[in-house]
Design an enzyme around this catalytic site. Structure first.
Site, short mmCIF file in Angstrom:
data_model
loop_
_atom_site.label_atom_id
_atom_site.label_comp_id
_atom_site.label_asym_id
_atom_site.label_seq_id
_atom_site.Cartn_x
_atom_site.Cartn_y
_atom_site.Cartn_z
CE LYS A 55 -7.89 -0.93 6.37
NZ LYS A 55 -8.26 -0.60 4.99
CG HIS A 94 -1.95 0.97 1.33
ND1 HIS A 94 -1.72 2.28 1.66
CD2 HIS A 94 -3.30 0.86 1.13
CE1 HIS A 94 -2.88 2.94 1.68
NE2 HIS A 94 -3.85 2.11 1.35
CD GLN A 111 -6.59 -4.76 3.77
OE1 GLN A 111 -7.50 -5.58 3.76
NE2 GLN A 111 -6.81 -3.45 3.69
CB CYS A 133 -3.80 3.16 -1.67
SG CYS A 133 -4.91 4.56 -1.45
CG ASP A 145 0.32 -2.49 6.38
OD1 ASP A 145 -0.63 -2.68 7.19
OD2 ASP A 145 0.19 -1.83 5.34
#
Length: 408
Positions: free
Chosen positions: A228, A125, A205, A366, A202
């Site tokens: 999220k 991202h 997700q 993104c 990261d």
């Protein structure tokens, strides 16, 4: 895992928004990778905070301040347990994953020099690319890219070749937001540590779908965003190993992050407050904890199993549509399907789907370098959550067939 075992009908009643109509049609929400929906249990927590004990935290001696402080710090503890961090002070509240990444990137400014290298995966991202580019500009370090193949899988042999004693940081998403690929961080992390590099993952997700144990992973930094995870927007967390957090300088100066201030010298507060300048998103931290409670009440393993069932069902149904082109065909992936229909721009498809009450994401998500790799302007992305159903998938497929007929 079946819908009956998970009691989807009962779960859907927890999400008020799922009862609304869009353009006269029942809402089908397949944009969960952008943001999840919020259950009434979390909404009620937000309302209760502002209705009963809205107050600033940590400094007040009155009852409301103490209640707010206790609830806020309890939220931190729930997050610590959810990710299995060793200490609550290793959980830093931020505004979200982007803020968390920037906090670490800023901290490494004083630790890197010209000739040092940062490795980043090809499927990141923008928020896990741009801060590192800025860091390289400040320090003279070099950003190098771990390539991927046409299935959307990282080339691990190339990663091993890129690693060297010059590598100081490896940054990678756990799951690609654009493709759904689950990256092999269990292999990436020890290889980086073997050359003395730190690792930031990261987890924006991955955290809604996979059980994450930061101690077992031995990861140095891990990030997540509450929105999220069925929580509110504007709140997230950074996990950092205690030793690393002590080594990094404060990201911002102000109230709360200080121990003592004079005009001659300031000393900083202990962890985690060293990185939490100013009045925080108090309600957000409390509601983040409520969202964790909600997910725990269902179970991430149960959620993951059901979402994989939805993924397999949707993939099989979609593959029957003429001109279908999938992007991100890794064996290990979460419930994300990124695709195009030959000869049709993804934006046009997304617009027609919206007219039929179906919410998907279109564009580069993104993750423009991913789209450039596949030489496409963007994709249509359907991302599923545990409150979605196979009946919604059927409606989605029917709407896609109709959209294709209208656009060809």
């Amino acid at each position: 895992m079946t819908e009956t075992q998970l009691d989807i009908a009962k779960i859907r009643k927890d999400f008020p928004i799922l009862t609304r109509k869009v353009n006269g049609n029942p809402l089908v929400y397949f944009d969960n990778a952008a943001t999840s929906q919020t259950p009434r249990q979390v909404i009620d927590t937000i309302v209760e905070y502002y209705s009963r004990y809205n107050a600033n935290i940590h400094r007040g001696v009155h009852a409301l301040a103490q209640e707010a402080t206790e609830a806020y710090e309890e939220g931190r503890k729930k997050i610590q347990q959810f990710f299995n961090a060793a200490h609550t002070h290793e959980i830093i509240f931020t505004s979200g994953t982007t803020h968390s990444i920037n906090l670490v990137a800023n901290g490494f400014t004083s630790l890197l020099k010209k000739g040092d290298e940062i490795l980043v995966s090809a499927m990141e991202h923008h928020s896990n690319i741009v801060p590192w580019q800025m860091l390289c500009e400040r320090t003279g370090s070099t950003l190098k890219v771990i390539p991927m193949d046409t299935d959307g899988v990282l080339k691990m042999d190339d990663y091993k070749k890129l690693l060297s004693r010059r590598t100081k940081l490896v940054v990678c998403n756990h799951v690609s937001n654009a493709l759904g690929t689950i990256n092999p961080i269990e292999e990436i992390i020890p290889l980086a540590h073997a050359v003395g590099a730190a690792v930031l993952v990261d987890g924006a997700q991955s955290s809604p779908h996979l059980k994450v144990d930061v101690q077992k992973l031995d990861v140095d930094f891990y990030t997540a965003s509450a929105h999220k995870l069925c929580g509110p927007t504007g709140i997230g967390m950074l996990y950092g190993k205690q030793d690393w957090l002590k080594k990094l300088p404060p990201y911002q100066g102000g109230g709360e992050m200080i121990a003592e201030v004079t005009f001659e010298k300031t000393t900083y507060a202990d962890l985690p407050y060293k990185f939490e300048a100013g009045t925080p998103n108090i309600c957000g931290g409390i509601a983040f904890g409520a969202a964790i409670d909600y997910l725990n009440s269902i179970g991430l393993e149960v959620i993951d199993a059901y979402e994989h069932e939805l993924l397999a069902y949707a993939t099989e149904k979609l593959s029957r549509i003429e001109g279908m082109q999938f992007y991100g065909t890794a064996t290990r992936k979460t419930a994300v399907i990124s695709f195009n229909i030959k000869g049709i721009h993804p934006y046009d498809v997304g617009t027609l789907l919206d007219k039929m009450g179906i919410a998907v994401r279109t564009g580069h998500h993104c993750a423009q370098p991913v789209m450039d790799f596949f030489q496409i302007p963007g994709t249509i992305r359907a991302s599923f959550s545990f409150y979605n159903t196979k009946e919604e998938v059927d409606r989605f497929v029917e709407a896609l067939v109709k959209a294709r007929q209208m656009l060809t």
